[in-house]
Enzyme design. Structure first.
Site, PDB file in Angstrom:
ATOM      1  N   GLY A  16       0.836  -1.192   0.000  1.00 57.73           N
ATOM      2  CA  GLY A  16       0.000   0.000   0.000  1.00 57.73           C
ATOM      3  C   GLY A  16       0.876   1.248   0.000  1.00 57.73           C
ATOM      4  N   VAL A  17       0.288   2.352   0.423  1.00 61.72           N
ATOM      5  CA  VAL A  17       0.994   3.637   0.308  1.00 61.72           C
ATOM      6  C   VAL A  17       2.302   3.651   1.083  1.00 61.72           C
ATOM      7  CG1 VAL A  17      -0.463   4.690   2.133  1.00 61.72           C
ATOM      8  CG2 VAL A  17       0.776   6.152   0.552  1.00 61.72           C
ATOM      9  N   GLY A  51     -11.648  10.103   0.639  1.00 60.76           N
ATOM     10  CA  GLY A  51     -11.626  11.556   0.847  1.00 60.76           C
ATOM     11  C   GLY A  51     -10.414  12.236   0.287  1.00 60.76           C
ATOM     12  N   GLU A 120     -12.999  17.877   5.724  1.00 58.33           N
ATOM     13  CA  GLU A 120     -13.597  16.709   6.369  1.00 58.33           C
ATOM     14  C   GLU A 120     -13.709  16.958   7.859  1.00 58.33           C
ATOM     15  OE1 GLU A 120     -12.324  12.780   5.014  1.00 58.33           O
ATOM     16  OE2 GLU A 120     -11.152  13.771   3.483  1.00 58.33           O
ATOM     17  N   HIS A 249     -15.936   4.589  11.285  1.00 60.29           N
ATOM     18  CA  HIS A 249     -16.324   5.677  10.380  1.00 60.29           C
ATOM     19  C   HIS A 249     -17.826   5.899  10.535  1.00 60.29           C
ATOM     20  CE1 HIS A 249     -16.849   8.188   6.871  1.00 60.29           C
ATOM     21  NE2 HIS A 249     -15.538   8.219   6.718  1.00 60.29           N
ATOM     22  N   ARG A 298     -14.353  12.593  13.936  1.00 62.31           N
ATOM     23  CA  ARG A 298     -15.045  11.352  13.596  1.00 62.31           C
ATOM     24  C   ARG A 298     -15.568  10.584  14.813  1.00 62.31           C
ATOM     25  NH1 ARG A 298     -11.693   8.380   9.176  1.00 62.31           N
ATOM     26  NH2 ARG A 298     -12.433  10.153   7.968  1.00 62.31           N
ATOM     27  N   HIS A 357     -13.180   1.137  10.911  1.00 60.67           N
ATOM     28  CA  HIS A 357     -12.540   1.816   9.788  1.00 60.67           C
ATOM     29  C   HIS A 357     -11.026   1.904   9.914  1.00 60.67           C
ATOM     30  CE1 HIS A 357     -12.218   4.600   6.453  1.00 60.67           C
ATOM     31  NE2 HIS A 357     -11.703   5.545   7.216  1.00 60.67           N
ATOM     32  N   ARG A 392      -8.008   9.399  15.006  1.00 63.65           N
ATOM     33  CA  ARG A 392      -7.284   9.973  13.859  1.00 63.65           C
ATOM     34  C   ARG A 392      -8.107  11.072  13.183  1.00 63.65           C
ATOM     35  NH1 ARG A 392      -7.514   8.772   8.282  1.00 63.65           N
ATOM     36  NH2 ARG A 392      -9.085   7.218   8.795  1.00 63.65           N
ATOM     37  N   SER A 397      -4.160   9.794   7.167  1.00 61.23           N
ATOM     38  CA  SER A 397      -3.472   8.502   7.104  1.00 61.23           C
ATOM     39  C   SER A 397      -2.676   8.303   5.820  1.00 61.23           C
ATOM     40  CB  SER A 397      -4.462   7.360   7.298  1.00 61.23           C
ATOM     41  OG  SER A 397      -5.580   7.554   6.499  1.00 61.23           O
ATOM     42  N   LEU A 398      -3.205   8.706   4.662  1.00 62.98           N
ATOM     43  CA  LEU A 398      -2.393   8.589   3.450  1.00 62.98           C
ATOM     44  C   LEU A 398      -1.141   9.448   3.609  1.00 62.98           C
ATOM     45  CD1 LEU A 398      -5.044   8.688   0.546  1.00 62.98           C
ATOM     46  CD2 LEU A 398      -3.753   6.706   1.337  1.00 62.98           C
TER      47      LEU A 398
HETATM   48  C1  SIN Z   1     -13.300   9.462   4.170  1.00 65.84           C
HETATM   49  O1  SIN Z   1     -13.138   9.767   3.005  1.00 65.84           O
HETATM   50  O2  SIN Z   1     -14.260   9.809   4.838  1.00 65.84           O
HETATM   51  C2  SIN Z   1     -12.268   8.618   4.832  1.00 65.84           C
HETATM   52  C3  SIN Z   1     -11.016   9.345   4.894  1.00 65.84           C
HETATM   53  C4  SIN Z   1     -10.183   8.834   6.005  1.00 65.84           C
HETATM   54  O3  SIN Z   1     -10.480   7.807   6.587  1.00 65.84           O
HETATM   55  O4  SIN Z   1      -9.197   9.511   6.333  1.00 65.84           O
END
Ligand code: SIN
Length: 549
Positions: A16-17, A51, A120, A249, A298, A357, A392, A397-398
């Site tokens: 992954g990333v 997102g 967000e 989430h 969140r 999530h 978080r 996270s990315l």
């Molecule tokens: C989202 O797009 O709501 C998820 C993004 C995230 O988990 O950072």
């Protein structure tokens, strides 16, 4: 059967990333890198991220926004458990990491004068860059795989065990634990796509395996998210931290009763564009709950929905996005998922409910990705770098994967530049037997964690969940993917239950109905170790005690 053998300077587990970023960087630094991933090269969580990437770009941010404000929002969301220094440095390294990703070919959605920015939950500014509308992870995954060109990636290869070498030595006083362990990671034991055993010898092993959303019956995570890397690290004697903080989430598409496995995400960016949460009677869910209302962090939104569902007995609430006229083009992934269940977001409220999530805790690392076991590194969701604390911030996270992947590669290259003889493999070497671990049935684990350890836990439920898992344990040789995953899920379920039972307060995404308040005496990390006899033990550690041994 004799195991096949391979050698590398760095073996990266996961594509992954974080894993691909580390592999690319390390390869550019001249290291011989091998990536091992248990499924297809793009099957992990990265490609499902919607997102975007939260980053304050030097040449294209909302007027008045700054890295300092991004840091403040991250710390505010984290419930007092993030490491301020880790947050500050990771976010400060974000713009360069995103610039590097763009040089590697990732294309983000444009806006006049720069990149399009969205907002967000928990963010006080528009600072999330995105791709393909709501397909950011897919673009990141595509670009990194394309850039990885020459880096060898062994797909369908399953990491079974971290190989340890060096003499057995006592470890005393490390975060209050006294136990013995072998001195360093020296490679990894692997099953190839035909089930043939192999050994990859390497003085550096990077875990980049993602999280453990599959611990719960319903999750946004793909099937691959079974916590393999965390289990590998715990069995190698590494310290983990903050495993009780599993983020749910708030807005996952409700597709009917009893939905299991990966469920479609409805990105928070939909609320960033003005959508609001309502219950079945049309009453707003977030009014009066938090000053940011529907764009609260969140954990706050998920807990508010959980309370509303418990009070009403309804299975879902609704996201009213009918004011977003360009929904089909701005959110094509979400639009397609809604269409598949007969919902048109332009006309109909979208049925949603929370689902597991993101794993905020993980393998404890220092700011460079070193774990407490020399030679073993971790980056991305598998790690606890100090960025997320108890909850978080969306789309961090990315960014963390990009930054920590780069850092891990740099530190491995620096450490391998000096003399570093590889001691012989101590355990699980060629020809030795395959490990046998206590394993509970996966379905039982997922159902148990869903009733005993989701949002709104209590001591009695956590204890009953532990008992249910303990009484289902059977010794099982770990010789295939299902065995490795089931053993990992079992160990992590036990670890999460121990950690959640120990924290008798509510904080971030750890919501206890029997201890609903946040208690200042618990503003500290929960460090968890698996001792050599298999016992899991949790100790608190002050936040000032940053970094690994
Ligand atoms: C989202 O797009 O709501 C998820 C993004 C995230 O988990 O950072």
């Amino acid at each position: 059967m004799n195991p096949w053998q391979a050698d590398a300077d760095l073996v990266v587990i996961g594509s992954g990333v974080a894993g691909l970023t580390a592999a690319l960087e390390a390869s550019e630094l001249g290291l011989r890198v091998l990536v091992v991933t248990k499924d297809a090269r793009d099957a992990g969580s990265t490609r499902w991220a919607q997102g975007g990437i939260a980053v304050v770009l030097e040449d294209g941010h909302e007027p008045g926004d700054s890295v300092r404000k991004h840091v403040a929002d991250t710390l505010a969301a984290a419930g007092g458990l993030a490491d301020p220094e880790s947050v500050a440095t990771i976010l400060a390294d974000g713009p360069a990491a995103v610039a590097q990703l763009r040089r590697r070919g990732a294309v983000f959605d444009p806006a006049p004068g720069g990149l399009a920015l969205t907002r967000e939950g928990g963010h006080t500014a528009f600072r999330v860059v995105h791709a393909g509308g709501d397909a950011t992870g897919a673009e990141v995954q595509r670009a990194l795989l394309a850039a990885a060109g020459e880096v060898p990636i062994l797909a369908e290869h399953l990491a079974v065990q971290v190989l340890l070498g060096g003499g057995e030595q006592p470890v005393s006083g490390e975060y209050g634990y006294s136990h013995t362990r072998h001195s360093q990671a020296v490679g990894v034991r692997v099953l190839d796509e035909r089930g043939h055993p192999g050994i990859v010898h390497a003085p550096a092993v990077l875990l980049a395996t993602g999280g453990y959303g599959q611990l719960f019956a319903s999750t946004t995570n793909p099937d691959t998210a079974t916590g393999d890397g965390l289990a590998l690290a715990l069995r190698a004697g590494a310290v983990a931290a903050d495993l009780e903080f599993v983020q749910f989430h708030p807005t996952v598409l409700y597709t009917g009763p009893g939905a299991r496995g990966r469920r479609p995400l409805v990105t928070e960016a939909v609320r960033g564009h003005g959508a609001v949460l309502v219950d079945g009677a049309g009453r707003r869910v977030m009014t009066g709950v938090h000053p940011l209302a529907d764009l609260a962090p969140r954990d706050v939104v998920s807990a508010a929905i959980a309370r509303r569902l418990a009070a009403s007995g309804a299975p879902c609430v609704y996201l009213d996005a009918t004011g977003i006229a360009d929904f089909p083009t701005r959110f094509p992934t979400v639009h397609a998922a809604c269409a598949a269940i007969g919902v048109d977001p332009v006309r109909d409220p979208i049925p949603v409910s929370p689902a597991a999530h993101y794993s905020c805790g993980g393998v404890l690392t220092d700011p460079a990705g070193r774990t407490t076991v020399p030679g073993l590194y971790a980056a991305g969701e598998v790690a606890r770098s100090g960025l997320h604390g108890a909850n978080r911030l969306a789309s961090n996270s990315l960014l963390e994967g990009l930054v920590m992947g780069r850092r891990a590669a740099s530190v491995v290259a620096a450490e391998l530049a000096g003399p570093r003889p590889l001691p012989p493999v101590h355990r699980a070497g060629p020809g030795s037997g395959w490990p046998v671990f206590p394993v509970a049935d996966r379905d039982l684990v997922q159902r148990t964690m869903s009733w005993g350890a989701a949002i709104g836990r209590d001591g009695a439920g956590l204890a009953a969940a532990s008992d249910a898992i303990e009484s289902a344990l059977l010794p099982r040789p770990v010789i295939d993917r299902a065995g490795v995953e089931d053993a990992a899920l079992t160990l992590i379920a036990q670890a999460v239950l121990v950690a959640a039972g120990t924290r008798t307060e509510s904080r971030g995404c750890h919501v206890r109905t029997d201890f609903p308040e946040t208690d200042d005496t618990y503003q500290r990390r929960s460090l968890l170790v698996r001792l050599v006899d298999g016992e899991l033990t949790v100790r608190p550690a002050e936040l000032t005690q940053v970094g690994a041994a």
